[in-house]
Design a protein around this motif. Sequence first.
Motif, PDB file in Angstrom:
ATOM      1  N   LEU A  56      16.538  34.256  33.461  1.00 36.70           N
ATOM      2  CA  LEU A  56      15.597  33.642  34.258  1.00 36.70           C
ATOM      3  C   LEU A  56      14.836  32.430  33.870  1.00 36.70           C
ATOM      4  CD1 LEU A  56      14.199  36.918  35.798  1.00 36.70           C
ATOM      5  CD2 LEU A  56      16.053  35.611  36.740  1.00 36.70           C
ATOM      6  N   ALA A  57      15.305  31.469  33.106  1.00 31.16           N
ATOM      7  CA  ALA A  57      14.847  30.416  32.675  1.00 31.16           C
ATOM      8  C   ALA A  57      14.168  29.449  33.852  1.00 31.16           C
ATOM      9  CB  ALA A  57      16.000  29.611  31.835  1.00 31.16           C
ATOM     10  N   GLU A  58      14.925  29.260  34.691  1.00 30.70           N
ATOM     11  CA  GLU A  58      14.522  28.545  35.840  1.00 30.70           C
ATOM     12  C   GLU A  58      13.146  28.931  36.522  1.00 30.70           C
ATOM     13  OE1 GLU A  58      16.624  32.023  37.723  1.00 30.70           O
ATOM     14  OE2 GLU A  58      17.126  30.679  36.082  1.00 30.70           O
ATOM     15  N   LEU A  59      12.646  30.313  36.295  1.00 33.56           N
ATOM     16  CA  LEU A  59      11.445  30.547  36.912  1.00 33.56           C
ATOM     17  C   LEU A  59      10.310  30.015  35.657  1.00 33.56           C
ATOM     18  CD1 LEU A  59      11.972  34.201  38.189  1.00 33.56           C
ATOM     19  CD2 LEU A  59      11.898  32.080  39.401  1.00 33.56           C
ATOM     20  N   ILE A  60      10.731  30.058  34.605  1.00 35.62           N
ATOM     21  CA  ILE A  60       9.696  29.723  33.626  1.00 35.62           C
ATOM     22  C   ILE A  60       9.479  27.963  33.637  1.00 35.62           C
ATOM     23  CG2 ILE A  60       9.289  29.442  31.026  1.00 35.62           C
ATOM     24  CD1 ILE A  60      11.102  31.837  30.678  1.00 35.62           C
ATOM     25  N   ARG A  61      10.563  27.289  33.870  1.00 33.65           N
ATOM     26  CA  ARG A  61      10.533  25.991  33.912  1.00 33.65           C
ATOM     27  C   ARG A  61       9.684  25.493  35.295  1.00 33.65           C
ATOM     28  NH1 ARG A  61      15.374  22.671  31.473  1.00 33.65           N
ATOM     29  NH2 ARG A  61      14.231  21.056  32.012  1.00 33.65           N
ATOM     30  N   ALA A  62       9.862  26.274  36.248  1.00 33.32           N
ATOM     31  CA  ALA A  62       9.369  26.008  37.704  1.00 33.32           C
ATOM     32  C   ALA A  62       7.728  26.178  37.436  1.00 33.32           C
ATOM     33  CB  ALA A  62       9.918  26.825  38.761  1.00 33.32           C
ATOM     34  N   TYR A  63       7.496  27.389  36.877  1.00 30.37           N
ATOM     35  CA  TYR A  63       5.994  27.464  36.656  1.00 30.37           C
ATOM     36  C   TYR A  63       5.332  26.582  35.634  1.00 30.37           C
ATOM     37  CZ  TYR A  63       1.596  29.603  35.487  1.00 30.37           C
ATOM     38  OH  TYR A  63       0.071  29.774  35.248  1.00 30.37           O
ATOM     39  N   LEU A  64       5.916  26.279  34.603  1.00 33.66           N
ATOM     40  CA  LEU A  64       5.339  25.334  33.682  1.00 33.66           C
ATOM     41  C   LEU A  64       5.290  23.808  34.312  1.00 33.66           C
ATOM     42  CD1 LEU A  64       6.579  26.379  30.343  1.00 33.66           C
ATOM     43  CD2 LEU A  64       4.297  27.000  31.254  1.00 33.66           C
ATOM     44  N   ASP A  65       6.344  23.415  35.139  1.00 35.23           N
ATOM     45  CA  ASP A  65       6.389  22.220  35.829  1.00 35.23           C
ATOM     46  C   ASP A  65       4.984  22.335  36.702  1.00 35.23           C
ATOM     47  OD1 ASP A  65       8.316  21.232  34.345  1.00 35.23           O
ATOM     48  OD2 ASP A  65       9.778  21.679  36.168  1.00 35.23           O
ATOM     49  N   GLN A  66       4.790  23.272  37.605  1.00 36.16           N
ATOM     50  CA  GLN A  66       3.654  23.277  38.268  1.00 36.16           C
ATOM     51  C   GLN A  66       2.292  23.175  37.744  1.00 36.16           C
ATOM     52  OE1 GLN A  66       2.086  26.950  39.475  1.00 36.16           O
ATOM     53  NE2 GLN A  66       0.894  25.793  40.972  1.00 36.16           N
ATOM     54  N   ARG A  67       2.221  23.627  36.156  1.00 32.59           N
ATOM     55  CA  ARG A  67       1.062  23.815  35.654  1.00 32.59           C
ATOM     56  C   ARG A  67       0.851  22.376  34.662  1.00 32.59           C
ATOM     57  NH1 ARG A  67      -3.208  25.814  37.158  1.00 32.59           N
ATOM     58  NH2 ARG A  67      -3.546  26.936  35.259  1.00 32.59           N
ATOM     59  N   SER A  68       1.684  21.437  34.646  1.00 32.45           N
ATOM     60  CA  SER A  68       1.599  20.400  34.047  1.00 32.45           C
ATOM     61  C   SER A  68       0.337  19.779  33.653  1.00 32.45           C
ATOM     62  CB  SER A  68       2.698  19.336  34.222  1.00 32.45           C
ATOM     63  OG  SER A  68       2.309  18.854  35.710  1.00 32.45           O
ATOM     64  N   ALA A  69      -0.344  19.828  34.515  1.00 32.41           N
ATOM     65  CA  ALA A  69      -1.849  19.033  34.329  1.00 32.41           C
ATOM     66  C   ALA A  69      -2.678  19.612  33.232  1.00 32.41           C
ATOM     67  CB  ALA A  69      -2.418  19.332  35.747  1.00 32.41           C
ATOM     68  N   VAL A  70      -2.421  21.025  33.280  1.00 36.28           N
ATOM     69  CA  VAL A  70      -2.974  21.786  32.044  1.00 36.28           C
ATOM     70  C   VAL A  70      -2.635  21.411  30.688  1.00 36.28           C
ATOM     71  CG1 VAL A  70      -3.587  24.183  31.029  1.00 36.28           C
ATOM     72  CG2 VAL A  70      -3.335  23.568  33.367  1.00 36.28           C
ATOM     73  N   PHE A  71      -1.432  20.845  30.494  1.00 30.33           N
ATOM     74  CA  PHE A  71      -0.809  20.623  29.129  1.00 30.33           C
ATOM     75  C   PHE A  71      -0.739  19.141  29.262  1.00 30.33           C
ATOM     76  CE2 PHE A  71       1.017  24.615  30.738  1.00 30.33           C
ATOM     77  CZ  PHE A  71       0.355  25.341  30.090  1.00 30.33           C
ATOM     78  N   ASP A  72      -1.674  18.404  29.624  1.00 32.47           N
ATOM     79  CA  ASP A  72      -1.671  16.820  29.636  1.00 32.47           C
ATOM     80  C   ASP A  72      -1.643  16.622  27.973  1.00 32.47           C
ATOM     81  OD1 ASP A  72      -1.459  14.172  30.188  1.00 32.47           O
ATOM     82  OD2 ASP A  72      -3.696  13.909  30.156  1.00 32.47           O
ATOM     83  N   GLY A  73      -0.646  15.549  27.460  1.00 28.50           N
ATOM     84  CA  GLY A  73      -0.564  15.321  26.026  1.00 28.50           C
ATOM     85  C   GLY A  73       0.339  16.217  25.168  1.00 28.50           C
ATOM     86  N   LEU A  74       0.722  17.250  25.854  1.00 29.08           N
ATOM     87  CA  LEU A  74       1.736  18.365  25.252  1.00 29.08           C
ATOM     88  C   LEU A  74       3.266  17.891  25.712  1.00 29.08           C
ATOM     89  CD1 LEU A  74       2.183  20.543  23.017  1.00 29.08           C
ATOM     90  CD2 LEU A  74       1.637  22.281  25.100  1.00 29.08           C
ATOM     91  N   GLN A  75       4.071  17.635  24.975  1.00 26.86           N
ATOM     92  CA  GLN A  75       5.428  17.470  25.413  1.00 26.86           C
ATOM     93  C   GLN A  75       6.132  18.945  25.311  1.00 26.86           C
ATOM     94  OE1 GLN A  75       7.694  14.646  22.949  1.00 26.86           O
ATOM     95  NE2 GLN A  75       9.573  15.599  23.879  1.00 26.86           N
ATOM     96  N   ILE A  76       6.751  19.283  26.676  1.00 26.93           N
ATOM     97  CA  ILE A  76       7.508  20.579  26.584  1.00 26.93           C
ATOM     98  C   ILE A  76       8.856  20.193  26.997  1.00 26.93           C
ATOM     99  CG2 ILE A  76       7.631  22.672  27.938  1.00 26.93           C
ATOM    100  CD1 ILE A  76       4.537  22.433  28.154  1.00 26.93           C
TER     101      ILE A  76
END
Length: 250
Positions: A56-76
């Motif tokens: 279910l990798a697509e669910l992990i990517r979709a969630y973290l893409d949506q939360r990208s503002a939280v990780f500003d400066g962190l390359q994922i």
Amino acid sequence: MRAVILAGGRGTRLAPYTTVFPKPLVPVGEYPIIEIILRQLHAQGVRRVTLAVGYLAELIRAYLDQRSAVFDGLQIDYITETAPTGTAGALGSIPDLADEEFFLVMNGDVLTTIDLAAMVRHHRASKSDLTIATAARAVDVDLGVLEIDAEEHVVGYREKPRLEYDVSMGIYLYSPQALRWIERGVYLDFPDLILKMISEGQRIGAYRTDCLWLDIGRHEDYATAVETFEANREAFLPVSKGDEEKPSRG
């Protein structure tokens, strides 16, 4: 510092929850465990994280893409395994790890307050090829334990002993030379890697710590992790940009 999070397992022991979403998205409080881990890594100076994903990798990517503002400066970034290659073998699919002085690897279901800077200092000082973060755990045996010799004579007796062990926390620091035992596409679990390296005389370090540490591998572990998180939120959840944005619940 560079980090790899192993987030590709099916989490079968947490079924039925993990039949519909991957274990890294299991919520602890109002956040999935993977977000808590990434917030902690970001706050402790990690600047690039590779997630080894599968189920279910697509669910992990979709969630973290949506939360990208939280990780500003962190390359994922991500590597996606079409077939499992084990808890060490997954590293063989990440081509540029050998360029690092050392790198962190951790399981994607670990709730901890470990001080990574202290672990790095220990790793450097010990000049280990690989360092394992360890915690002390005790097991109470509710029966009398016999010691029996080769002639089947009882030579010792311990009534309901308490056995103490150093256990792996699922958090590791690898030096690049440890990658010599990992081949791309070849299945290899972490315990087998350690035994191979020990048999060939490599230096394996243990970093003992008394920090808070739980995983969420089983239902009872998960319940304890949620309670511990709620009682120690400030220790587990560093302040990050985007904290004003709470994750959507539906």
